[in-house]
Design an enzyme around this catalytic site. Structure first.
Site, short mmCIF file in Angstrom:
data_model
loop_
_atom_site.label_atom_id
_atom_site.label_comp_id
_atom_site.label_asym_id
_atom_site.label_seq_id
_atom_site.Cartn_x
_atom_site.Cartn_y
_atom_site.Cartn_z
N GLU A 53 3.08 38.51 40.24
CA GLU A 53 2.47 38.49 41.59
C GLU A 53 0.98 38.13 41.57
O GLU A 53 0.15 38.83 42.14
CB GLU A 53 2.68 39.84 42.27
CG GLU A 53 4.15 40.26 42.30
CD GLU A 53 4.41 41.54 43.08
OE1 GLU A 53 3.47 42.31 43.30
OE2 GLU A 53 5.56 41.75 43.46
N GLU B 8 14.48 39.53 41.76
CA GLU B 8 14.46 40.83 42.46
C GLU B 8 15.14 40.73 43.82
O GLU B 8 14.67 41.28 44.82
CB GLU B 8 13.00 41.31 42.63
CG GLU B 8 12.23 41.36 41.32
CD GLU B 8 10.83 41.96 41.43
OE1 GLU B 8 10.52 42.58 42.46
OE2 GLU B 8 10.06 41.79 40.47
C1 XIL Z 1 9.15 48.60 42.67
C2 XIL Z 1 10.20 49.62 42.31
O1 XIL Z 1 11.45 49.24 42.82
C3 XIL Z 1 9.82 50.97 42.86
O2 XIL Z 1 10.72 51.97 42.40
C4 XIL Z 1 8.40 51.31 42.43
O3 XIL Z 1 8.01 52.47 43.05
C5 XIL Z 1 7.44 50.22 42.84
O4 XIL Z 1 7.86 49.00 42.28
N1 XIL Z 1 7.79 43.67 42.92
C6 XIL Z 1 8.01 43.99 41.60
C7 XIL Z 1 8.73 45.25 41.24
O5 XIL Z 1 7.69 43.18 40.71
O6 XIL Z 1 8.30 45.79 40.02
C8 XIL Z 1 8.61 46.27 42.34
O7 XIL Z 1 9.44 47.38 42.01
C9 XIL Z 1 9.00 45.68 43.68
C10 XIL Z 1 8.09 44.53 44.04
#
Ligand code: XIL
Length: 352
Positions: free
Chosen positions: A143, A260
């Site tokens: 990100e 994701e």
């Molecule tokens: C999120 C997890 O799902 C949560 O459990 C945690 O509290 C915060 O992070 N982008 C990403 C992931 O790259 O690592 C994130 O995951 C969601 C957004």
């Protein structure tokens, strides 16, 4: 609008593994996972192993999960995660080395121009070195773009950028390659999949930075598209400009991963049946467009069943109803989204 098969429909077996369908096309299918879900719900573990060929640790490899004090690391949970995966023939996506979130409390306040590069490369050497040879890929940077930063290069304003300088991506990729010669090294990014002005700016910024890094021989092998999709943005998902962008990445030699995937349902009607149909349509449209590109190698969702989705906390529904962003429901039964994903895998062209 086409109706996706509903749970309980007899026309198709409900538990055909998504990994099996993906594997027939030379693809991987998987999801993120946290060990606590397996402890809370053995049924979920069973579902996970039945459906997936690859897993991403939802929390266990983030810096704040590995280390709370400078230089002190505890790999116990992350090691448990890797052992669980290797014992069960699951590949592992390492996630994530350099991110501006999930940092231990000491990192950001301490970073300065004198120590940033050392703190970053030490962490990468330590963590990527620990798992060397065991991971399918590493999300080396996570990100890092934000057109809102108003910088010409589109980089997000983070403690890493401020302390290490604009070439910190290069530094991170070189350190990761030195520590693990085997894992595919990936730049994981949000919002590239959305064909609106913001998404188009991100795509342009990524391609420009990528060209600069590739010209310098930076060891970057893949791009991760997070794809936390919003149902109300269906019109700007999976269109021709998105497919053209995937082609531009592929021509630069990048492997592409959906890393994701989930579909936020907070603006959809309350009725679960109608909501599931709309969510399924987004999955199918997005994945059908995505899988037409042969450089796409894996589809990874951010959770498998609605019982364990971060969307419940991140984008809850204003009416308080439980969110339904994933392919299986809170009781681990397949929803319309499951059949929509299966259909897009069935119609995908095979990889070479
Ligand atoms: C999120 C997890 O799902 C949560 O459990 C945690 O509290 C915060 O992070 N982008 C990403 C992931 O790259 O690592 C994130 O995951 C969601 C957004």
């Amino acid at each position: 609008m086409a109706q996706w098969f509903q749970p309980g429909a007899k026309a198709q077996p409900a538990t055909r593994s998504l990994q099996q369908l993906a594997g027939q096309k030379g693809l991987l299918f998987g999801s993120c996972l946290a060990l606590k879900y397996c402890v809370q719900a053995p049924e979920y573990q069973q579902l996970f192993l039945a459906q997936c060929g690859i897993a991403t640790p939802e929390v266990h490899m983030k810096w704040s999960s590995l280390s709370t004090q400078p230089g002190v690391y505890d790999f116990a949970n992350a090691d448990r995660f890797v052992t669980f995966c290797t014992t069960n023939q699951l590949q592992v996506r390492g996630h994530t080395l350099i991110w501006h979130e999930a940092l231990p409390a000491w990192v950001a306040p301490q970073l300065n121009a004198g120590n940033g590069r050392m703190i970053m490369t030490d962490h990468i050497a330590r963590v990527a070195g620990h798992f060397a040879g065991k991971l399918y890929s590493w999300d080396v940077v996570n990100e890092v773009l934000d057109p809102g930063s108003q910088r010409p290069d589109g980089l997000r304003d983070t403690p890493w950028l401020r302390s290490c300088g604009a070439d910190y991506l290069e530094l991170a990729f070189r350190a990761a390659a030195a520590a693990d010669a085997r894992a595919l090294l990936v730049w994981n990014e949000t919002y590239l999949e959305v064909s609106n002005g913001f998404g188009q700016n991100k795509r342009a910024a990524m391609l420009a930075l990528l060209d600069r890094m590739l010209a310098r021989g930076v060891p970057i092998q893949g791009i991760g598209l997070e794809a936390h999709l919003r149902a109300e943005q269906a019109a700007v998902l999976g269109d021709a400009s998105y497919e053209a962008f995937l082609g531009q990445l592929a021509r630069r030699g990048m492997k592409i991963f959906i890393t994701e995937l989930d579909v936020q349902d907070l603006t959809l009607p309350a009725d679960p049946g109608a909501r599931d149909q709309a969510v399924a349509a987004v999955y199918n449209r997005f994945l059908t467009a995505t899988l037409r590109q042969p450089a796409v190698r894996a589809i990874v969702t951010w959770g498998l069943a609605d019982r364990f989705s971060w969307i419940a906390g991140y984008r809850p529904r204003p009416d308080g109803l439980p969110v339904r962003p994933l392919p299986f429901d809170a009781n681990y039964q397949p929803k319309a989204a499951y059949y929509a994903i299966a259909e897009s895998l069935r119609s995908a062209p095979p990889r070479g």
